[in-house]
Design a protein around this motif. Structure first.
Motif, PDB file in Angstrom:
ATOM      1  N   PHE A   1      13.866  70.855  39.504  1.00 36.97           N
ATOM      2  CA  PHE A   1      12.916  70.781  38.495  1.00 36.97           C
ATOM      3  C   PHE A   1      11.877  71.900  38.550  1.00 36.97           C
ATOM      4  O   PHE A   1      11.367  72.434  37.441  1.00 36.97           O
ATOM      5  N   ASN A   2      11.434  72.288  39.490  1.00 35.39           N
ATOM      6  CA  ASN A   2      10.342  73.224  39.710  1.00 35.39           C
ATOM      7  C   ASN A   2      10.911  74.554  39.158  1.00 35.39           C
ATOM      8  O   ASN A   2      10.191  75.425  38.800  1.00 35.39           O
ATOM      9  N   ASP A   3      12.419  74.717  39.547  1.00 33.74           N
ATOM     10  CA  ASP A   3      13.052  76.178  39.030  1.00 33.74           C
ATOM     11  C   ASP A   3      12.777  76.142  37.549  1.00 33.74           C
ATOM     12  O   ASP A   3      12.650  77.132  36.932  1.00 33.74           O
ATOM     13  N   ARG A   4      13.320  74.824  36.797  1.00 41.28           N
ATOM     14  CA  ARG A   4      13.460  74.742  35.430  1.00 41.28           C
ATOM     15  C   ARG A   4      11.719  75.204  34.768  1.00 41.28           C
ATOM     16  O   ARG A   4      11.382  75.773  33.685  1.00 41.28           O
ATOM     17  N   LYS A   5      10.941  74.593  35.642  1.00 43.22           N
ATOM     18  CA  LYS A   5       9.427  74.612  34.983  1.00 43.22           C
ATOM     19  C   LYS A   5       8.634  75.743  35.320  1.00 43.22           C
ATOM     20  O   LYS A   5       7.646  76.015  35.128  1.00 43.22           O
ATOM     21  N   GLY A   6       9.143  76.327  36.292  1.00 36.30           N
ATOM     22  CA  GLY A   6       8.431  77.831  36.926  1.00 36.30           C
ATOM     23  C   GLY A   6       7.202  77.295  37.713  1.00 36.30           C
ATOM     24  O   GLY A   6       6.335  78.124  37.719  1.00 36.30           O
ATOM     25  N   LYS A   7       7.388  76.223  38.616  1.00 41.80           N
ATOM     26  CA  LYS A   7       6.219  76.176  39.224  1.00 41.80           C
ATOM     27  C   LYS A   7       6.749  75.969  40.879  1.00 41.80           C
ATOM     28  O   LYS A   7       6.037  75.305  41.631  1.00 41.80           O
ATOM     29  N   LEU A   8       7.773  76.609  41.147  1.00 43.23           N
ATOM     30  CA  LEU A   8       8.044  76.328  42.624  1.00 43.23           C
ATOM     31  C   LEU A   8       7.433  77.491  43.510  1.00 43.23           C
ATOM     32  O   LEU A   8       7.032  78.363  43.108  1.00 43.23           O
ATOM     33  N   VAL A   9       6.829  76.838  44.429  1.00 46.19           N
ATOM     34  CA  VAL A   9       5.849  77.544  45.578  1.00 46.19           C
ATOM     35  C   VAL A   9       6.385  77.540  46.941  1.00 46.19           C
ATOM     36  O   VAL A   9       6.890  76.402  47.320  1.00 46.19           O
ATOM     37  N   PHE A  10       6.786  78.790  47.477  1.00 49.72           N
ATOM     38  CA  PHE A  10       7.218  78.785  48.767  1.00 49.72           C
ATOM     39  C   PHE A  10       6.683  79.806  49.689  1.00 49.72           C
ATOM     40  O   PHE A  10       5.997  80.776  49.142  1.00 49.72           O
ATOM     41  N   SER A  11       6.679  79.866  50.828  1.00 44.53           N
ATOM     42  CA  SER A  11       6.077  80.993  51.908  1.00 44.53           C
ATOM     43  C   SER A  11       6.826  82.430  51.803  1.00 44.53           C
ATOM     44  O   SER A  11       7.869  82.445  51.405  1.00 44.53           O
ATOM     45  N   GLU A  12       6.230  83.168  52.296  1.00 45.09           N
ATOM     46  CA  GLU A  12       6.831  84.636  52.721  1.00 45.09           C
ATOM     47  C   GLU A  12       8.280  84.482  53.446  1.00 45.09           C
ATOM     48  O   GLU A  12       9.018  84.815  53.142  1.00 45.09           O
ATOM     49  N   VAL A  13       8.018  83.678  54.524  1.00 45.11           N
ATOM     50  CA  VAL A  13       9.245  83.182  55.284  1.00 45.11           C
ATOM     51  C   VAL A  13      10.304  82.702  54.721  1.00 45.11           C
ATOM     52  O   VAL A  13      11.511  82.951  54.796  1.00 45.11           O
ATOM     53  N   ASP A  14       9.862  81.823  53.844  1.00 43.13           N
ATOM     54  CA  ASP A  14      11.245  81.010  52.917  1.00 43.13           C
ATOM     55  C   ASP A  14      11.525  82.037  51.893  1.00 43.13           C
ATOM     56  O   ASP A  14      12.848  82.027  51.882  1.00 43.13           O
ATOM     57  N   ALA A  15      10.895  82.796  51.440  1.00 41.07           N
ATOM     58  CA  ALA A  15      11.376  84.137  50.591  1.00 41.07           C
ATOM     59  C   ALA A  15      12.226  84.969  51.166  1.00 41.07           C
ATOM     60  O   ALA A  15      13.183  85.191  50.691  1.00 41.07           O
ATOM     61  N   ALA A  16      11.904  85.444  52.390  1.00 43.13           N
ATOM     62  CA  ALA A  16      12.654  86.218  53.108  1.00 43.13           C
ATOM     63  C   ALA A  16      14.082  85.593  53.399  1.00 43.13           C
ATOM     64  O   ALA A  16      15.153  86.222  53.174  1.00 43.13           O
ATOM     65  N   GLN A  17      13.932  84.354  53.911  1.00 41.80           N
ATOM     66  CA  GLN A  17      15.276  83.705  54.040  1.00 41.80           C
ATOM     67  C   GLN A  17      16.243  83.605  53.068  1.00 41.80           C
ATOM     68  O   GLN A  17      17.298  83.707  52.962  1.00 41.80           O
ATOM     69  N   MET A  18      15.408  83.133  51.843  1.00 46.67           N
ATOM     70  CA  MET A  18      16.382  83.220  50.533  1.00 46.67           C
ATOM     71  C   MET A  18      17.179  84.688  50.196  1.00 46.67           C
ATOM     72  O   MET A  18      18.065  84.544  49.438  1.00 46.67           O
ATOM     73  N   LEU A  19      16.465  85.761  50.554  1.00 48.66           N
ATOM     74  CA  LEU A  19      17.145  87.123  50.318  1.00 48.66           C
ATOM     75  C   LEU A  19      17.868  87.495  51.490  1.00 48.66           C
ATOM     76  O   LEU A  19      18.319  88.493  51.389  1.00 48.66           O
ATOM     77  N   GLY A  20      18.142  86.508  52.558  1.00 52.06           N
ATOM     78  CA  GLY A  20      19.031  86.865  53.453  1.00 52.06           C
ATOM     79  C   GLY A  20      18.549  87.536  54.693  1.00 52.06           C
ATOM     80  O   GLY A  20      19.295  87.867  55.737  1.00 52.06           O
ATOM     81  N   PHE A  21      17.308  87.516  54.915  1.00 47.34           N
ATOM     82  CA  PHE A  21      16.502  88.098  56.135  1.00 47.34           C
ATOM     83  C   PHE A  21      16.090  86.901  57.231  1.00 47.34           C
ATOM     84  O   PHE A  21      15.908  85.894  56.812  1.00 47.34           O
ATOM     85  N   GLU A  22      16.380  87.509  58.417  1.00 48.84           N
ATOM     86  CA  GLU A  22      16.225  86.510  59.444  1.00 48.84           C
ATOM     87  C   GLU A  22      14.597  86.425  59.582  1.00 48.84           C
ATOM     88  O   GLU A  22      14.069  85.190  60.171  1.00 48.84           O
ATOM     89  N   GLY A  23      13.746  87.345  59.235  1.00 52.42           N
ATOM     90  CA  GLY A  23      12.543  87.453  59.354  1.00 52.42           C
ATOM     91  C   GLY A  23      11.910  88.200  58.003  1.00 52.42           C
ATOM     92  O   GLY A  23      12.645  88.669  57.198  1.00 52.42           O
ATOM     93  N   ILE A  24      10.619  88.250  58.000  1.00 53.66           N
ATOM     94  CA  ILE A  24       9.924  89.030  56.972  1.00 53.66           C
ATOM     95  C   ILE A  24      10.329  90.594  57.132  1.00 53.66           C
ATOM     96  O   ILE A  24      10.142  90.869  58.290  1.00 53.66           O
ATOM     97  N   PRO A  25      11.055  91.258  56.209  1.00 57.78           N
ATOM     98  CA  PRO A  25      11.309  92.595  56.247  1.00 57.78           C
ATOM     99  C   PRO A  25      10.150  93.670  56.403  1.00 57.78           C
ATOM    100  O   PRO A  25       9.055  93.157  56.365  1.00 57.78           O
ATOM    101  N   LYS A  26      10.376  94.797  57.106  1.00 52.63           N
ATOM    102  CA  LYS A  26       9.233  95.769  57.379  1.00 52.63           C
ATOM    103  C   LYS A  26       8.762  96.221  56.080  1.00 52.63           C
ATOM    104  O   LYS A  26       7.596  96.471  56.273  1.00 52.63           O
ATOM    105  N   THR A  27       9.535  96.608  55.121  1.00 52.75           N
ATOM    106  CA  THR A  27       9.110  97.335  54.140  1.00 52.75           C
ATOM    107  C   THR A  27       9.512  96.755  52.804  1.00 52.75           C
ATOM    108  O   THR A  27      10.678  95.831  52.668  1.00 52.75           O
TER     109      THR A  27
END
Length: 337
Positions: free
Chosen positions: A262-288
């Motif tokens: 639902f949040n995806d469709r409504k554009g209201k999804l909120v997540f942390s930097e760690v969650d964002a990094a994991q979604m992009l395939g990083f184990e932790g927050i990248p350096k650059t």
């Protein structure tokens, strides 16, 4: 004692509804333990000005004194803790005398002030089948709401013709939980459930806590849990006669997945930097941020709506785009973008 409470004769209001600014006088009855005021001529009264549709205060220059001649200030709004006893008695909130004790002369054997009053008594009723076996037991408290009597259930027991209890209800005083249990003819528990009672008079309620059913052998047949909103949460399970799990569903996971969608469709999804990094395939927050952009392009290339218009691909593309935006904001705050 007259339990109907105080009755007021508003001598300062005429039959046409207009206000006599001299202030209303009170004739109080129905309070047999009220010491009383001698003079009400100076009471400030908040009244409703019907013509102007606003609250006004009609006051006189007199003073209100109690029997001892001491000035008493009136409260516009009563408060159980802040208001004095006389105010509460006058309004009919308190109808009993204050219990003042001098321990030097006090004899507890002669003190009957803690005896139960009639309106707090628990009443029990019992009914029987034609064969003499119990049919229905009920314990309740007779209460009054706006002058109307009603029965506040405390316990109920229902019996079959053989005198076996088939349903038991407990609704203890001072708590909102009502417990109900059903039994098999062999007296083994058949089901148990809990309700959160919102209104004691109508017994309007909602499901809460664990609900379980049982086989007549005593093994659990099914179980499900409800939160304080009456909504199913966690795992719901059904079991076979031998105790093996035959069916299971994780309602919490279902809710989370639906919420994410639902949040995806409504554009209201909120997540942390760690969650964002994991979604992009990083184990932790990248350096650059350049690492983020490189990974983002790599993952999004095959998911672009122009190449894969399927809804699932579009939603995944949106997730990755938002993950990149979260990390972009992170690096901007650090001054490294």
């Amino acid at each position: 004692m007259d339990r109907r409470g105080p009755r007021y004769d508003f001598g300062g209001v005429d039959t046409n509804g207009s206000l006599d600014t001299a202030g209303p006088t009170f004739t109080v009855s129905g309070i047999d333990d009220y010491t009383g005021y001698d003079d009400y001529s100076g009471v400030n009264q908040v009244v409703k000005d019907v013509e102007n549709d606003k609250d006004t205060t009609a006051a006189t220059n007199g003073s209100m004194e109690n029997g001892g001649g001491e000035l008493v200030e009136r409260l516009e709004a009563l408060d159980l803790q802040a208001s004095n006893l006389e105010d509460l008695q006058l309004a009919g909130v308190v109808t009993r005398k204050a219990c003042a004790i001098v321990l030097r002369d006090y004899n507890s054997d002669e003190d009957d002030s803690d005896e139960d009053e009639e309106d707090g008594r628990l009443i029990s009723e019992k009914y029987y089948h034609d064969n003499g076996n119990p049919k229905f037991y009920k314990t309740f408290q007779k209460l009054y709401s706006r002058g109307e009597p009603w029965d506040r259930v405390v316990e109920e027991k229902h019996f079959d013709v053989d005198g076996v209890c088939r349903m038991d209800v407990h609704f203890a005083l001072g708590q909102p939980y009502l417990y109900r249990k059903h039994y098999y003819p062999n007296q083994r528990l058949k089901s148990e459930s809990v309700f959160w009672v919102e209104d004691e008079k109508s017994l309007k309620c909602r499901k809460i806590g664990w609900w379980r059913t049982y086989y007549d052998t005593g093994n659990v047949k099914s179980e499900i849990q409800y939160n304080d909103k009456g909504v199913r949460i966690g795992f719901a399970k059904r079991y076979g006669h031998d105790g093996t799990i035959e069916w299971v569903r994780d309602y919490t996971k279902d809710y989370e997945d639906k919420l994410w969608s639902f949040n995806d469709r409504k554009g209201k999804l909120v997540f942390s930097e760690v969650d964002a990094a994991q979604m992009l395939g990083f184990e932790g927050i990248p350096k650059t941020m350049s690492e983020v952009n490189s990974r983002y392009r790599q993952l999004c290339a095959p998911l672009h709506p122009d190449k894969k218009p399927e809804p699932e691909s579009t939603e995944q593309f949106i997730r990755l785009s938002r993950a990149r935006d979260v990390l972009k904001e992170y690096f901007e705050k650090k001054g490294e973008y």
